[in-house]
Design a protein around this motif. Structure first.
Motif, PDB file in Angstrom:
ATOM      1  N   GLY A  58       0.734  -1.139   0.121  1.00  0.00           N
ATOM      2  CA  GLY A  58       0.151  -0.005   0.039  1.00  0.00           C
ATOM      3  C   GLY A  58       0.812   1.325  -0.080  1.00  0.00           C
ATOM      4  O   GLY A  58       2.077   0.906   0.070  1.00  0.00           O
ATOM      5  N   HIS A  59       0.090   2.388   0.149  1.00  0.00           N
ATOM      6  CA  HIS A  59       0.965   3.691   0.034  1.00  0.00           C
ATOM      7  C   HIS A  59       0.075   4.683   0.986  1.00  0.00           C
ATOM      8  O   HIS A  59      -0.953   4.884   1.298  1.00  0.00           O
ATOM      9  N   ILE A  60       0.969   5.617   1.460  1.00  0.00           N
ATOM     10  CA  ILE A  60       0.525   6.729   2.395  1.00  0.00           C
ATOM     11  C   ILE A  60       1.227   8.057   1.651  1.00  0.00           C
ATOM     12  O   ILE A  60       2.454   8.317   1.220  1.00  0.00           O
ATOM     13  N   ARG A  61       0.048   9.039   1.352  1.00  0.00           N
ATOM     14  CA  ARG A  61       0.555  10.140   0.841  1.00  0.00           C
ATOM     15  C   ARG A  61       0.417  11.391   1.744  1.00  0.00           C
ATOM     16  O   ARG A  61      -0.754  11.249   2.414  1.00  0.00           O
ATOM     17  N   LEU A  62       1.284  12.219   1.978  1.00  0.00           N
ATOM     18  CA  LEU A  62       1.316  13.452   2.633  1.00  0.00           C
ATOM     19  C   LEU A  62       1.322  14.671   1.715  1.00  0.00           C
ATOM     20  O   LEU A  62       2.090  14.772   1.151  1.00  0.00           O
ATOM     21  N   ALA A  63       0.114  15.409   1.954  1.00  0.00           N
ATOM     22  CA  ALA A  63       0.161  16.657   1.237  1.00  0.00           C
ATOM     23  C   ALA A  63       0.319  16.273  -0.434  1.00  0.00           C
ATOM     24  O   ALA A  63       0.970  16.788  -1.368  1.00  0.00           O
TER      25      ALA A  63
END
Length: 252
Positions: A58-63
């Motif tokens: 999976g992925h985590i996106r910040l801004a």
């Protein structure tokens, strides 16, 4: 505006999947409560969201950017992480520890300690009168507020807090949750791990209920704190007083 997003993120320790395909979306102006029983994966998920653990899927996106592509320094200017209470702090003045929140902005020493954000953080958390006290002399509740003050001093758009009210008496717990609501009203996005379902229902815009590493339900409090979910996830029956959900007895 979306500030932080997780998409089907997982994390294993050995054979155990601690976080299992968990997703969420945090928007500006929202307080999100992360709830669930002990061992549900909440703290691990929060550390992944903070960029301290890398998801194995999976992925985590910040801004809008993949968090793995953001340097620790850049991340610290966008996101403040408040861990669970750990070791006793060093015997340096409380103000100096709170002023460490200015490090991501390149400010240290007296320049950091005199910054208006530090004064505002101490005032907001009710610690201004204690600012010269050695941090090692603070009570557990005062240290919890100090950790929040340090995060506020950084002035990030995102705050992630792992059980910040665990050591607080009822008055200070209410004060901290009210402060998180005020910060959200100013445009910040906040995720807070909670065990107090009464405060979760009262102060959170939305709740993420976890069990065995997975997100069981994500939505407004009234949709998450349902009787059937409280029985199946927590193993308790509840009683309701107005909008408050009170764990009442074991459902065994």
């Amino acid at each position: 505006m979306i500030l932080l997003q997780a998409e089907k993120t997982s994390f294993r320790r050995g054979e155990r999947k601690v976080v299992d395909a968990a997703s969420l979306t945090l928007r500006a102006g929202r307080v999100m409560g992360l709830i669930g029983p002990n061992g549900a994966g909440k703290s691990t998920f929060l550390r992944m969201l903070a960029g301290l653990l890398r998801p194995q899927t999976g992925h985590i996106r910040l801004a809008g950017r993949d968090i793995s592509e953001i340097t620790a320094h850049q991340r610290a200017r966008q996101l403040a992480f408040i861990p669970q209470e750990g070791q006793k702090p060093p015997p340096m003045p409380l103000r100096a520890l709170v002023a460490l929140g200015r490090l991501p902005h390149g400010q240290t020493g007296e320049r950091a300690a005199s910054h208006p954000a530090v004064h505002d953080a101490l005032t907001a958390t009710g610690l201004l009168d204690l600012c010269d006290r050695p941090a090692s002399h603070l009570s557990g509740g005062e240290r919890a507020r100090m950790n929040l003050a340090r995060a506020l001093a950084t002035a990030t758009p995102v705050i992630l807090a792992d059980e910040p009210i665990a050591a607080l008496d009822p008055a200070h717990a209410l004060s901290m949750m009210h402060l998180l609501r005020v910060l959200a009203a100013q445009g910040k996005g906040i995720i807070v791990v909670l065990h107090d379902l009464v405060l979760a229902a009262r102060f959170c815009d939305e709740l993420v209920l976890m069990d065995n590493g997975a997100v069981v339900r994500h939505g407004p409090p009234e949709e998450v704190l349902r009787d059937d979910l409280m029985r199946s996830v927590y193993g308790v029956t509840v009683r309701r007083i107005e909008n408050a959900v009170i764990p009442w007895s074991l459902d065994r």
